[in-house]
Design an enzyme around this catalytic site. Structure first.
Site, mmCIF file in Angstrom:
data_model
loop_
_atom_site.group_PDB
_atom_site.id
_atom_site.type_symbol
_atom_site.label_atom_id
_atom_site.label_comp_id
_atom_site.label_asym_id
_atom_site.label_seq_id
_atom_site.Cartn_x
_atom_site.Cartn_y
_atom_site.Cartn_z
ATOM 1 N N ARG A 145 0.799 -1.234 0.000
ATOM 2 C CA ARG A 145 0.000 0.000 0.000
ATOM 3 C C ARG A 145 0.824 1.273 0.000
ATOM 4 O O ARG A 145 0.267 2.350 -0.071
ATOM 5 C CB ARG A 145 -0.993 -0.016 1.165
ATOM 6 C CG ARG A 145 -1.967 -1.135 0.990
ATOM 7 C CD ARG A 145 -3.226 -1.080 1.760
ATOM 8 N NE ARG A 145 -3.905 -2.303 1.411
ATOM 9 C CZ ARG A 145 -3.626 -3.507 1.931
ATOM 10 N NH1 ARG A 145 -2.751 -3.617 2.901
ATOM 11 N NH2 ARG A 145 -4.236 -4.572 1.506
ATOM 12 N N THR A 189 1.525 -6.020 4.020
ATOM 13 C CA THR A 189 1.057 -5.268 2.851
ATOM 14 C C THR A 189 0.864 -3.794 3.216
ATOM 15 O O THR A 189 0.547 -2.976 2.370
ATOM 16 C CB THR A 189 -0.287 -5.815 2.334
ATOM 17 O OG1 THR A 189 -1.251 -5.735 3.395
ATOM 18 C CG2 THR A 189 -0.163 -7.256 1.873
ATOM 19 N N GLU A 207 -6.021 -14.644 8.117
ATOM 20 C CA GLU A 207 -6.738 -15.833 7.655
ATOM 21 C C GLU A 207 -5.895 -17.080 7.913
ATOM 22 O O GLU A 207 -6.258 -18.182 7.519
ATOM 23 C CB GLU A 207 -7.096 -15.713 6.171
ATOM 24 C CG GLU A 207 -8.448 -15.041 5.931
ATOM 25 C CD GLU A 207 -8.534 -13.636 6.483
ATOM 26 O OE1 GLU A 207 -7.633 -12.827 6.201
ATOM 27 O OE2 GLU A 207 -9.494 -13.349 7.223
ATOM 28 N N ASP A 333 -15.424 -12.011 9.811
ATOM 29 C CA ASP A 333 -14.264 -11.422 9.132
ATOM 30 C C ASP A 333 -14.417 -9.914 8.968
ATOM 31 O O ASP A 333 -14.039 -9.348 7.954
ATOM 32 C CB ASP A 333 -14.055 -12.086 7.752
ATOM 33 C CG ASP A 333 -12.748 -11.645 7.099
ATOM 34 O OD1 ASP A 333 -11.794 -11.358 7.834
ATOM 35 O OD2 ASP A 333 -12.703 -11.567 5.853
ATOM 36 N N TRP A 423 -9.823 -1.463 1.820
ATOM 37 C CA TRP A 423 -8.603 -0.645 1.920
ATOM 38 C C TRP A 423 -8.700 0.666 1.145
ATOM 39 O O TRP A 423 -7.922 1.582 1.389
ATOM 40 C CB TRP A 423 -7.405 -1.435 1.381
ATOM 41 C CG TRP A 423 -7.567 -1.737 -0.074
ATOM 42 C CD1 TRP A 423 -8.207 -2.812 -0.595
ATOM 43 C CD2 TRP A 423 -7.167 -0.915 -1.175
ATOM 44 N NE1 TRP A 423 -8.233 -2.717 -1.964
ATOM 45 C CE2 TRP A 423 -7.601 -1.563 -2.343
ATOM 46 C CE3 TRP A 423 -6.489 0.303 -1.284
ATOM 47 C CZ2 TRP A 423 -7.383 -1.029 -3.621
ATOM 48 C CZ3 TRP A 423 -6.270 0.827 -2.546
ATOM 49 C CH2 TRP A 423 -6.715 0.161 -3.700
HETATM 50 CA CA CA Z 1 -9.645 -10.846 7.483
#
Ligand code: CA
Length: 620
Positions: A145, A189, A207, A333, A423
């Protein structure tokens, strides 16, 4: 007399040369300059020095040359190729930095390009040479990112959990630090953030069976300064501090064999006013709470701190100052990792130092960032997992108990699998007082699989496939009904309500937004650059750029010209008023199907509501 005159002329000549040399030397960015970045007191106006442009991460630019009268004439000034590293598995999500007339763009699989901001000419490139096995250890793509910049160093959070400092002028490596073990399924990331003399990062891997954390490293040499775990240690192991001891009281059963989750892969800010580092934390792992050791009779009674939370720690020590849990006992999630924006806003006649977040849960949260006090929360898309917020308990979400599920009881949850906002950066314009939020709305059917094997090496979120919600009375859905499947909304944080909304906008949340002092709002969505009036939302520009994978836009000024710049999956594009360079052409027959925008494929489709498979956006 002649000698004195000659000497004087010589002195003037020397001074001229010295000033010319000084003028060519870029001004080194440090914590003090960063504290002015993007503000009215910007020490380096026209630059873009940090991920969210200012430390408040408002993505609000003071530049005004491009305005309502000429934005319609934006055209391509230059483009530059951004070849992806071989073996990458993901798209382009990097926000560029601009300093010393140079664009710094990270790409898929931990590559950095330095481009001349006036011409696009490549100055240097850096490849972190990620092991080809790394993508297999990352759930959702080898994204990056962006970078942090301070004290002459560019800091890269490489996909394989190495923190790497580069010389910002040459791209040469200065130090490396191993943050975590990629073979234990930790990855990175996130765009690092500077906090004084430290650089702060967080890990992905939620995850998989990780114990999440964020950490600060000394900018000088890459040594670890502090680490804050978002999940307590395994039962029986010593607590790192009081915060971990408190967190342990919110977990039960045999949860630790799966690590606990709690990744930190996007939202992260440093607030110099309070000297806090504030981070958004991700999902508990595995997703169904039963697999984390919570028996059915106790569903919803164990919060599993500090997952799905906004967590503030002292920037010097990493010690917990406050937290607010956006989703207690997360089972869907609902990573609370979306970008955090800080602002000073008049609410009920008082100036409040707020922090705002619109994470995957579909709820827009506003807190007092000095102490974590709840100010407001409201759905920005239709939701059904929560029925309200308990003001007597600092705005604790009231979870709909029917939203829990197991192997035999499936449930349709709003919002859907990729989350209502992932994001793609939102922005805030202090003149309009509005937050600009790209969103997607939808639903997803959750049901549990058999518990995963903790020794399988990787991980599993524990979700079943193809479940069907058999209940005859559906759970009540609330929130705005006029938002379509996806779009862009302007939100007034004073009231936490929608001011205006643009459904559609390319079908997904796209590359995000950026806003300016000349009442403009820019958005990259699909293969189009949009511009709107920031106050009313009137569309002023819809400029197709014909390349998939459009990433967050920035604006900058060099040699008196203001540009709008952003990466796509294959090229960097810089636009200016009256730009005449030829726009990339769409390939005949459109973009082929396939994964990974970096390989010329289209952005993934919006989340389906069939319950077949979770796909789409990041769920790291
Ligand atoms: Ca997640």
């Amino acid at each position: 007399m002649l000698d004195r005159k000659t000497a004087l002329l010589g002195l003037i000549a020397s001074l001229t040369i010295i000033s010319a040399i000084i003028a060519q030397q870029p001004r080194t960015v440090d914590a003090k300059i960063l504290s002015t970045a993007g503000t009215a007191k910007d020490a380096l106006p026209g630059t873009w020095l940090t991920y969210g442009h200012s430390e408040s991460e408002q993505r609000y630019s003071q530049l005004k040359q491009i305005d309502e009268t000429n934005v319609g004439k934006l055209g391509l000034a230059w483009s530059a190729p951004l070849p992806a590293a071989p073996g990458g598995r993901g798209g382009t999500e990097g926000t560029p930095l601009m300093w010393n007339n140079t664009i710094y763009q990270t790409m898929d699989n931990s590559i950095v390009y330095a481009l001349d901001a006036r011409t696009g000419e490549q100055k240097w490139m850096y490849n972190a040479n990620i092991d080809p096995a790394t993508p297999r250890h990352m759930c959702c793509g080898t994204h990056n990112r962006g970078l942090a910049l301070s004290e002459g160093k560019l800091i890269l959070a490489a996909n394989d959990a190495r923190l790497i400092a580069l010389d910002a002028l040459t791209g040469k490596e200065l130090w490396q630090s191993k943050v975590a073990d990629i073979n234990q399924y930790y990855s990175m990331t996130i765009a690092p953030r500077i906090a004084g003399d430290k650089v702060v990062i967080g890990v992905g891997g939620g995850e998989y069976f990780i114990r999440g954390f964020f950490a600060a490293y000394n900018l000088k040499d890459g040594s670890l300064a502090w680490k804050f775990h978002t999940v307590p240690p395994k039962p029986g192991e010593p607590f790192e501090d009081k915060a971990q001891e408190e967190a342990a009281k919110t977990w039960t059963g045999d949860w630790a064999k799966y690590g606990g989750g709690g990744p930190v892969w996007d939202g992260l800010v440093y607030d110099p006013d309070t000297n806090l580092v504030i981070a958004g934390t991700g999902n508990a792992e595995p997703w169904p709470q039963e697999m984390r050791g919570i028996p059915k009779s106790e569903w919803g009674k164990w919060d599993n701190l500090y997952t799905c939370s906004i967590v503030a720690v002292d920037a010097k020590t990493g010690k917990l100052k406050w937290y607010y849990q956006t989703v207690p006992t997360d089972s869907w999630d609902f990573d609370s990792v979306g970008g955090l924006i800080m602002a000073d806003i008049q609410i009920d006649g008082k100036t409040r130092k707020v922090i705002m977040q619109a994470p995957k849960s579909g709820v827009f949260y506003i807190l007092d960032r000095t102490n974590g006090q709840f100010i407001s929360a409201a759905p920005f898309v239709p939701v059904n997992w929560v029925t309200g917020f308990d003001k007597t308990k600092n705005g604790r979400p009231i979870i709909n108990q029917d939203a829990y599920y197991d192997q035999t009881n499936s449930v349709v949850i709003y919002p859907g699998g990729g989350g209502a906002h992932n994001w793609a950066p939102m922005s805030f314009n202090p003149n309009t007082g509005l937050v600009y939020l790209p969103y997607s709305a939808g639903s997803y059917t959750f049901n549990a699989a058999a518990a995963p094997d903790p020794n399988a090496g990787g991980g599993a979120h524990g979700l079943g496939r193809g479940g069907q919600d058999k209940r005859t009375t559906p759970m009540p859905i609330w929130g705005p009904q006029n938002v379509g499947r996806s779009g862009l909304q302007a939100r007034d944080p004073k009231t936490n309500e929608i001011k205006w909304v643009k459904p559609g906008r390319g079908g997904s949340t796209g590359g995000g937004t950026m806003t300016t002092a000349s009442n403009l709002l820019f958005q990259v969505a699909g293969t189009t650059l949009y511009a709107y009036k920031a106050d009313t939302g009137d569309e002023l520009l819809a400029l197709p750029f014909n390349l998939p994978g459009g990433a967050p836009p920035i604006t900058y000024e060099v040699d008196g010209t203001q540009y709008i710049g952003f990466a796509t999956g294959t090229q960097f594009l810089a636009m200016k008023v009256g730009g005449t360079a030829k726009m990339p052409e769409a390939p005949p027959g459109g973009f082929g199907r396939g994964r990974g925008a970096g390989k010329g494929a289209p952005p993934p489709p919006p989340p389906a509501d069939t319950g077949k498979e979770l796909h789409g956006q990041d769920k790291q």
